[in-house]
Structures are given as structure tokens and as C-alpha cells.
Design a protein around this motif. Sequence first.
Motif, PDB file in Angstrom:
ATOM      1  N   PHE A 155       1.684   3.071 -12.609  1.00  0.00           N
ATOM      2  CA  PHE A 155       2.081   3.092 -11.196  1.00  0.00           C
ATOM      3  C   PHE A 155       0.860   3.078 -10.291  1.00  0.00           C
ATOM      4  CE2 PHE A 155       6.286   5.479 -12.146  1.00  0.00           C
ATOM      5  CZ  PHE A 155       6.880   4.269 -12.461  1.00  0.00           C
ATOM      6  N   ASP A 156       0.957   2.328  -9.141  1.00  0.00           N
ATOM      7  CA  ASP A 156      -0.117   2.415  -8.149  1.00  0.00           C
ATOM      8  C   ASP A 156       0.145   3.625  -7.252  1.00  0.00           C
ATOM      9  OD1 ASP A 156       1.503   1.625  -5.902  1.00  0.00           O
ATOM     10  OD2 ASP A 156       1.330  -0.463  -6.564  1.00  0.00           O
ATOM     11  N   ARG A 157      -0.733   3.850  -6.252  1.00  0.00           N
ATOM     12  CA  ARG A 157      -0.653   5.065  -5.422  1.00  0.00           C
ATOM     13  C   ARG A 157       0.699   5.232  -4.741  1.00  0.00           C
ATOM     14  NH1 ARG A 157      -3.056   4.635  -1.148  1.00  0.00           N
ATOM     15  NH2 ARG A 157      -3.008   6.784  -0.522  1.00  0.00           N
ATOM     16  N   LEU A 158       1.268   4.102  -4.265  1.00  0.00           N
ATOM     17  CA  LEU A 158       2.527   4.204  -3.533  1.00  0.00           C
ATOM     18  C   LEU A 158       3.701   4.358  -4.488  1.00  0.00           C
ATOM     19  CD1 LEU A 158       2.354   3.897  -0.347  1.00  0.00           C
ATOM     20  CD2 LEU A 158       0.448   2.777  -1.464  1.00  0.00           C
ATOM     21  N   GLU A 159       3.654   3.570  -5.572  1.00  0.00           N
ATOM     22  CA  GLU A 159       4.752   3.651  -6.556  1.00  0.00           C
ATOM     23  C   GLU A 159       4.863   5.066  -7.116  1.00  0.00           C
ATOM     24  OE1 GLU A 159       4.621  -0.952  -8.223  1.00  0.00           O
ATOM     25  OE2 GLU A 159       3.482   0.595  -9.243  1.00  0.00           O
TER      26      GLU A 159
END
Length: 208
Positions: A155-159
Motif C-alpha cells: 500500500f502507498d501512503r494514502l491507500e
Amino acid sequence: MTRTDGLWVTFEGGDGSGKSTQSALLSTWLGEQGRTVLHTREPGGSEVGVLIRDIVLHHRGDIAPRAEALLYAADRAHHVATVVRPALERGDVVIQDRYLDSSVAYQGAGRVLDAGEVRDLSLWATEGALPDLTVLLDIDPALARQRLDADDKPFDRLEAEKEEFHARVRAAFLALAAAEPQRFLVVDATADPDDIAVLVRARIARLL
Ligand code: TYD
């Protein structure tokens, strides 16, 4: 925005809503209709944008909400000035994954900044550029999360944000669509991808 006969379509929705699949299907279809298509995205639709994308998605640790909003706006300013506007002025069709509605939903409702201020920041950044059509792929964030889990990508920061964050983002997207029904097409992102593509094409055909 002054331009010739270009057409600008953006795709919006939560993470895991299938935006990139639908924007790719539409780009291919428009190419088959003989249109010159530019398929692009935010963040990261320009060389400078690729650097900004790396910061906003992969920086380890917090980024202050206003700094995050400014980074997305900076990416957008450069992208519109150097990629999107020139393409529209050439008369191309621009198909874009995410635009300013993502900032209003994620930085506004998600990070809890003032929605009007976030929108105004992007409008300043782009000299008021708005797409002809915005397709919102609406999905319950819990279902979208299952799709992302199945993908097996980190996951990236927003996900990686919690479920309440993504619920606020979804509600904000729906409110934006309700406020501007002439610009938005809202589709149920749990429907069959081919059926969604047919709905999108029908709406685009009216604009071409
Ligand atoms: P996206 O490119 O859709 O992610 P992926 O390539 O993994 O499908 O978007 C990256 C993330 O950036 C997404 O979680 C939403 C977020 N985002 C904002 O928070 N604000 C913005 O203005 C934009 C354009 C994206």
C-alpha cells in the motif's frame, strides 16, 4: 480555458475502484475511432510530477496536510501547463486518471482541510481548468480494499489510511458529483467492467 476541439475526460474514485482499467479501455476505444488520445494521470503525469508522486506516495513518515495539498497542486499546475493544455489546444482527447476532485476528496474530506480552499488552490494552480466530463467510479471502500488485498502490491501512503478516511473520501466524491451533475457521470464500480465501459462510451459519444 481557451482551446480548440479537444476533449478532456477525468476518472475519479477511491483506491481499488478500477479507474485505470476503465480509462485504458476508453483510451483504446477512442483510438479505434480515429482520435488522437493522450492517456495521463495525476500525480505523476509529467517528469516533475514523477518526482512529486514519489514524495506524496512513498515518503516514509508524515507529511503535514497542507504540504500534501500543495504537493498535489504543484504536480497539477505543471501537468496542466505542460501536458494537458497543449494536448487540448492541438485538438487531442485527454483521458486522465484523477484530477482536482481527488484533492477535494482526499486532502479536503480525508485530511480534513477546508474543501473550498483545496478546490480554490487547484483552480489557482491550473488557471481554472476543468474537464468536460468526470467519470466517478463509486465503490464501498471495504470492497475496494478486498480488491487491493488481492493485488498483493504494497500500500502507498494514502491507500494505507484507515477505513474511516476512505469512507469520508467516498462521501466527498458523491457530494461533488451531486453538486455538478452536468460534469459528472457516476457509475457503480462493482458492475461488470465491460458494462461500465459501455456506459462511459455512450456518454462520451454525446460529447464527440
Ligand atoms: P493513484 O495513481 O490512483 O494510485 P495507484 O497508481 O496506486 O492506483 O493515486 C495515488 C494516490 O494519490 C491515491 O491514493 C489518491 C491520492 N491522491 C490524493 O490524495 N490527492 C490528489 O489530488 C490526487 C491526484 C491523488
